[in-house]
Design a protein around this motif. Structure first.
Motif, PDB file in Angstrom:
ATOM      1  N   SER A 122     -14.183  11.207  19.727  1.00 24.58           N
ATOM      2  CA  SER A 122     -13.809   9.895  20.417  1.00 24.58           C
ATOM      3  C   SER A 122     -12.904   9.978  21.617  1.00 24.58           C
ATOM      4  O   SER A 122     -12.283  11.011  21.783  1.00 24.58           O
ATOM      5  CB  SER A 122     -12.981   8.886  19.319  1.00 24.58           C
ATOM      6  N   GLY A 123     -13.033   9.057  22.428  1.00 17.25           N
ATOM      7  CA  GLY A 123     -12.492   9.060  23.830  1.00 17.25           C
ATOM      8  C   GLY A 123     -11.093   8.291  23.490  1.00 17.25           C
ATOM      9  O   GLY A 123     -10.626   7.836  22.403  1.00 17.25           O
ATOM     10  N   GLU A 124     -10.318   7.802  24.559  1.00 15.22           N
ATOM     11  CA  GLU A 124      -9.092   7.133  24.282  1.00 15.22           C
ATOM     12  C   GLU A 124      -9.332   5.638  24.233  1.00 15.22           C
ATOM     13  O   GLU A 124     -10.274   5.057  25.321  1.00 15.22           O
ATOM     14  CB  GLU A 124      -8.212   7.311  25.665  1.00 15.22           C
ATOM     15  N   ALA A 125      -9.139   4.943  23.205  1.00  8.92           N
ATOM     16  CA  ALA A 125      -9.618   3.560  22.986  1.00  8.92           C
ATOM     17  C   ALA A 125      -9.074   2.667  24.447  1.00  8.92           C
ATOM     18  O   ALA A 125      -9.876   1.756  24.608  1.00  8.92           O
ATOM     19  CB  ALA A 125      -8.903   2.825  21.782  1.00  8.92           C
ATOM     20  N   PRO A 126      -7.855   2.762  24.852  1.00  8.17           N
ATOM     21  CA  PRO A 126      -7.562   1.945  26.001  1.00  8.17           C
ATOM     22  C   PRO A 126      -8.414   1.963  27.175  1.00  8.17           C
ATOM     23  O   PRO A 126      -9.106   1.104  27.757  1.00  8.17           O
ATOM     24  CB  PRO A 126      -6.229   2.280  26.194  1.00  8.17           C
ATOM     25  N   VAL A 127      -8.644   3.351  27.588  1.00 15.61           N
ATOM     26  CA  VAL A 127      -9.753   3.451  28.451  1.00 15.61           C
ATOM     27  C   VAL A 127     -11.074   3.152  28.332  1.00 15.61           C
ATOM     28  O   VAL A 127     -11.812   2.455  29.091  1.00 15.61           O
ATOM     29  CB  VAL A 127      -9.723   4.839  28.851  1.00 15.61           C
ATOM     30  N   THR A 128     -11.790   3.444  26.946  1.00 17.64           N
ATOM     31  CA  THR A 128     -13.033   2.973  26.755  1.00 17.64           C
ATOM     32  C   THR A 128     -12.961   1.315  26.849  1.00 17.64           C
ATOM     33  O   THR A 128     -14.008   0.678  27.498  1.00 17.64           O
ATOM     34  CB  THR A 128     -13.230   3.525  25.321  1.00 17.64           C
ATOM     35  N   GLN A 129     -11.899   0.638  26.517  1.00 20.08           N
ATOM     36  CA  GLN A 129     -11.785  -0.666  26.517  1.00 20.08           C
ATOM     37  C   GLN A 129     -11.857  -1.226  27.864  1.00 20.08           C
ATOM     38  O   GLN A 129     -12.550  -2.201  28.077  1.00 20.08           O
ATOM     39  CB  GLN A 129     -10.689  -1.115  25.758  1.00 20.08           C
TER      40      GLN A 129
END
Length: 299
Positions: A122-129
């Motif tokens: 998984s990537g970093e959730a804030p960046v993905t969002q």
């Protein structure tokens, strides 16, 4: 003195027994919670994949007035491929038939095919969002100005497919593809059968599969480096490519869900590995003719 020793021994024994009993009960509680948690995760993970959304069938979307689609808000997540394409900025030759989010994401990911755990980590959730929000608002994104981490983009792509109202291989073709897996055919006949089913897919599905399947095949060819075999990729993309039909929104049992998940993985892995031998060309038949053809596969 003897009486006191006996009493102490008895207390020690009782304490040990109590501790053992408590530990056993705790073990059972943990085991039960673990089992319940697994069941909950399976049901939660399959809520989107197995529950049909209202007014989301491809035929209904095709019958929508084009002007209505053009006036709808610009979104990429949770809306049909056709609506995305109708609303997005036409900045590439492929923009007329392929969502920009797919074009740009896969182009960004091309140099990262050897990255270990690609599409699994998984990537970093804030960046993905953040990038997801850009696509929802603008329909395009210069990804490299936001992140250099491929896992941010693979996470976004997986979410994009998971939130689609219908799967790329359509609900109607679930059972025909499932029968292919159960039949255990030799490769030449398997290729012939898959190619026949491909001829009934909608144009949008074919265009997207033309883009993503060769990329996944390329990743699988580097599996000794990136640790992502066709089987691993099948586990990731199975629930994104296929969907078990749920008549009238009826609840599906956990056993059937587990069986479907296994099929998803097997079929997706097979399609990824066989891609160079498959024919994903746009058929000469019309979209309406193919819609009728797909309905004939429904048991």
């Amino acid at each position: 003195t003897n009486t006191t020793n006996t009493t102490n021994t008895t207390n020690t024994t009782n304490t040990t027994t109590t501790t053992t009993t408590t530990t056993t009960l705790e073990d059972k509680k943990v085991q039960k919670n673990s089992t319940d948690g697994f069941v909950s995760r399976i049901r939660r993970a399959t809520t989107i994949a197995f529950t049909p959304k209202k007014n989301a069938s491809r035929e209904d979307l095709k019958l929508k007035n084009v002007s209505q689609i053009q006036k709808s808000p610009l979104h990429c997540f949770g809306v049909s491929y056709d609506q995305i394409i109708a609303n997005q900025p036409q900045i590439y030759p492929t923009s007329q038939f392929l969502p920009n989010i797919i074009e740009e994401s896969l182009n960004f990911l091309l140099p990262f095919v050897e990255t270990q755990g690609i599409f699994r980590l998984s990537g970093e959730a804030p960046v993905t969002q953040q990038i997801s929000d850009i696509y929802n608002n603008a329909g395009t994104c210069n990804i490299s100005t936001v992140t250099s981490n491929p896992h941010d983009i693979t996470s976004m792509v997986s979410t994009f497919f998971a939130e689609q109202p219908y799967p790329l291989f359509t609900e109607e073709l679930y059972f025909p593809f499932q029968q292919l897996i159960k039949a255990k055919l030799e490769e030449p006949e398997m290729i012939e059968r898959i190619n026949f089913l491909i001829t009934s897919l909608p144009n949008t599905s074919i265009y997207i599969l033309q883009k993503i399947l060769p990329f996944l095949n390329q990743i699988a060819q580097k599996s000794e480096i990136n640790m992502m075999t066709t089987s691993n990729l099948g586990n990731v993309f199975g629930p994104l490519f296929f969907k078990l039909p749920s008549p009238n929104g009826a609840e599906i049992s956990l056993l059937i869900l587990l069986e479907a998940t296994k099929f998803y993985s097997q079929m997706s892995a097979l399609v990824i590995s066989l891609y160079p031998k498959l024919n994903f060309q746009i058929p000469k038949s019309t979209e309406e003719e193919r819609a009728i053809q797909r309905k004939q596969f429904i048991p």
